[in-house]
Design a protein around this motif. Structure first.
Motif, short mmCIF file in Angstrom:
data_model
loop_
_atom_site.label_atom_id
_atom_site.label_comp_id
_atom_site.label_asym_id
_atom_site.label_seq_id
_atom_site.Cartn_x
_atom_site.Cartn_y
_atom_site.Cartn_z
N VAL A 1 0.84 -1.18 0.00
CA VAL A 1 0.00 0.00 0.00
C VAL A 1 0.89 1.24 0.00
N VAL A 2 0.59 2.18 -0.91
CA VAL A 2 1.43 3.38 -1.05
C VAL A 2 0.56 4.60 -1.30
N GLY A 3 1.19 5.77 -1.25
CA GLY A 3 0.51 7.00 -1.61
C GLY A 3 0.78 7.35 -3.06
N PRO A 4 0.09 8.35 -3.59
CA PRO A 4 0.19 8.69 -5.02
C PRO A 4 1.56 9.19 -5.44
N GLU A 5 2.36 9.74 -4.54
CA GLU A 5 3.67 10.29 -4.91
C GLU A 5 4.80 9.27 -4.72
N TYR A 6 4.47 8.10 -4.27
CA TYR A 6 5.49 7.12 -3.93
C TYR A 6 6.14 6.55 -5.18
N VAL A 7 7.45 6.47 -5.16
CA VAL A 7 8.21 5.84 -6.24
C VAL A 7 8.60 4.44 -5.76
N CYS A 8 8.20 3.43 -6.50
CA CYS A 8 8.43 2.06 -6.05
C CYS A 8 9.91 1.71 -6.07
N LYS A 9 10.26 0.72 -5.26
CA LYS A 9 11.64 0.24 -5.16
C LYS A 9 11.66 -1.27 -5.24
N LEU A 10 12.81 -1.81 -5.51
CA LEU A 10 12.93 -3.27 -5.66
C LEU A 10 13.54 -3.89 -4.41
N HIS A 11 12.96 -3.55 -3.26
CA HIS A 11 13.40 -4.12 -1.99
C HIS A 11 12.33 -5.09 -1.51
N PRO A 12 12.61 -6.37 -1.43
CA PRO A 12 11.56 -7.34 -1.05
C PRO A 12 10.89 -7.01 0.27
N HIS A 13 11.65 -6.45 1.22
CA HIS A 13 11.08 -6.22 2.54
C HIS A 13 10.05 -5.09 2.55
N ASP A 14 9.97 -4.31 1.48
CA ASP A 14 8.96 -3.25 1.39
C ASP A 14 7.58 -3.80 1.12
N TYR A 15 7.49 -5.03 0.64
CA TYR A 15 6.23 -5.57 0.15
C TYR A 15 5.66 -6.58 1.14
N ASP A 16 4.38 -6.45 1.40
CA ASP A 16 3.78 -7.32 2.41
C ASP A 16 2.75 -8.30 1.87
N SER A 17 2.42 -8.24 0.60
CA SER A 17 1.53 -9.22 -0.01
C SER A 17 2.27 -9.88 -1.16
N TRP A 18 2.26 -11.20 -1.18
CA TRP A 18 3.01 -11.95 -2.17
C TRP A 18 2.16 -13.06 -2.79
N GLY A 19 2.42 -13.34 -4.05
CA GLY A 19 1.82 -14.50 -4.69
C GLY A 19 2.67 -15.74 -4.47
N GLN A 20 2.22 -16.85 -5.02
CA GLN A 20 2.90 -18.12 -4.84
C GLN A 20 3.99 -18.37 -5.88
N GLY A 21 4.01 -17.60 -6.93
CA GLY A 21 5.06 -17.72 -7.93
C GLY A 21 4.66 -18.54 -9.14
N THR A 22 5.32 -18.27 -10.24
CA THR A 22 5.14 -19.03 -11.47
C THR A 22 6.51 -19.31 -12.07
N GLN A 23 6.70 -20.56 -12.51
CA GLN A 23 8.00 -20.98 -13.01
C GLN A 23 8.21 -20.51 -14.45
N VAL A 24 9.35 -19.91 -14.70
CA VAL A 24 9.77 -19.56 -16.06
C VAL A 24 11.07 -20.31 -16.34
N THR A 25 11.07 -21.08 -17.40
CA THR A 25 12.25 -21.83 -17.80
C THR A 25 12.61 -21.47 -19.23
N VAL A 26 13.83 -21.00 -19.42
CA VAL A 26 14.31 -20.63 -20.75
C VAL A 26 15.40 -21.64 -21.14
N SER A 27 15.07 -22.47 -22.11
CA SER A 27 15.98 -23.54 -22.49
C SER A 27 15.68 -24.01 -23.90
N SER A 28 16.72 -24.42 -24.59
CA SER A 28 16.53 -24.99 -25.92
C SER A 28 16.40 -26.51 -25.84
#
Length: 127
Positions: free
Chosen positions: A100-127
């Motif tokens: 949850v943020v305010g309108p002027e907030y600039v997002c960051k890539l710090h995991p600890h800033d985020y409190d809601s998470w999904g379960q994840g999806t696997q991405v595999t790049v391979s020939s």
């Protein structure tokens, strides 16, 4: 309570594309900044990209700049990650997260800033 579900992962050849979706339920994403993180086996979770509440400000990790694009839909329920020119090193479980943020907030890539998470999806790049 906000719940997030990722989809769109899979197996793709190098140079290919995938589009990941992060779908919210319980609440809309109107007042949330949303980020994508990834974690490869044996490695720490790392930030990939994030988007602010209004969708007009985005942040990208250097290793995806020019290849990935984050966007949010007008209905405020879904955030996408378009991944082009995929490389084997992009192989990981991809997670979306929100805070949850305010309108002027600039997002960051710090995991600890985020409190809601999904379960994840696997991405595999391979020939």
């Amino acid at each position: 309570q906000l719940q997030l579900v990722e989809s769109g992962g899979g197996l793709v050849q190098p140079g290919g594309s995938l589009r990941l979706s992060c779908i919210a339920s319980g609440f809309t994403l109107s007042y949330y900044a949303v980020a994508w993180f990834r974690q490869a086996p044996g490695k720490e979770r790392e930030g990939v990209s994030c988007i602010n509440m209004s969708g007009d400000s985005t942040v990208y990790a250097d290793f995806v700049k020019g290849r990935f694009t984050i966007a949010r839909d007008g209905a405020k329920t879904t955030v996408y990650l378009q991944m082009n020119s995929l490389k084997p090193e992009d192989t990981a479980v991809y997670y979306c997260a929100a805070e949850v943020v305010g309108p002027e907030y600039v997002c960051k890539l710090h995991p600890h800033d985020y409190d809601s998470w999904g379960q994840g999806t696997q991405v595999t790049v391979s020939s």
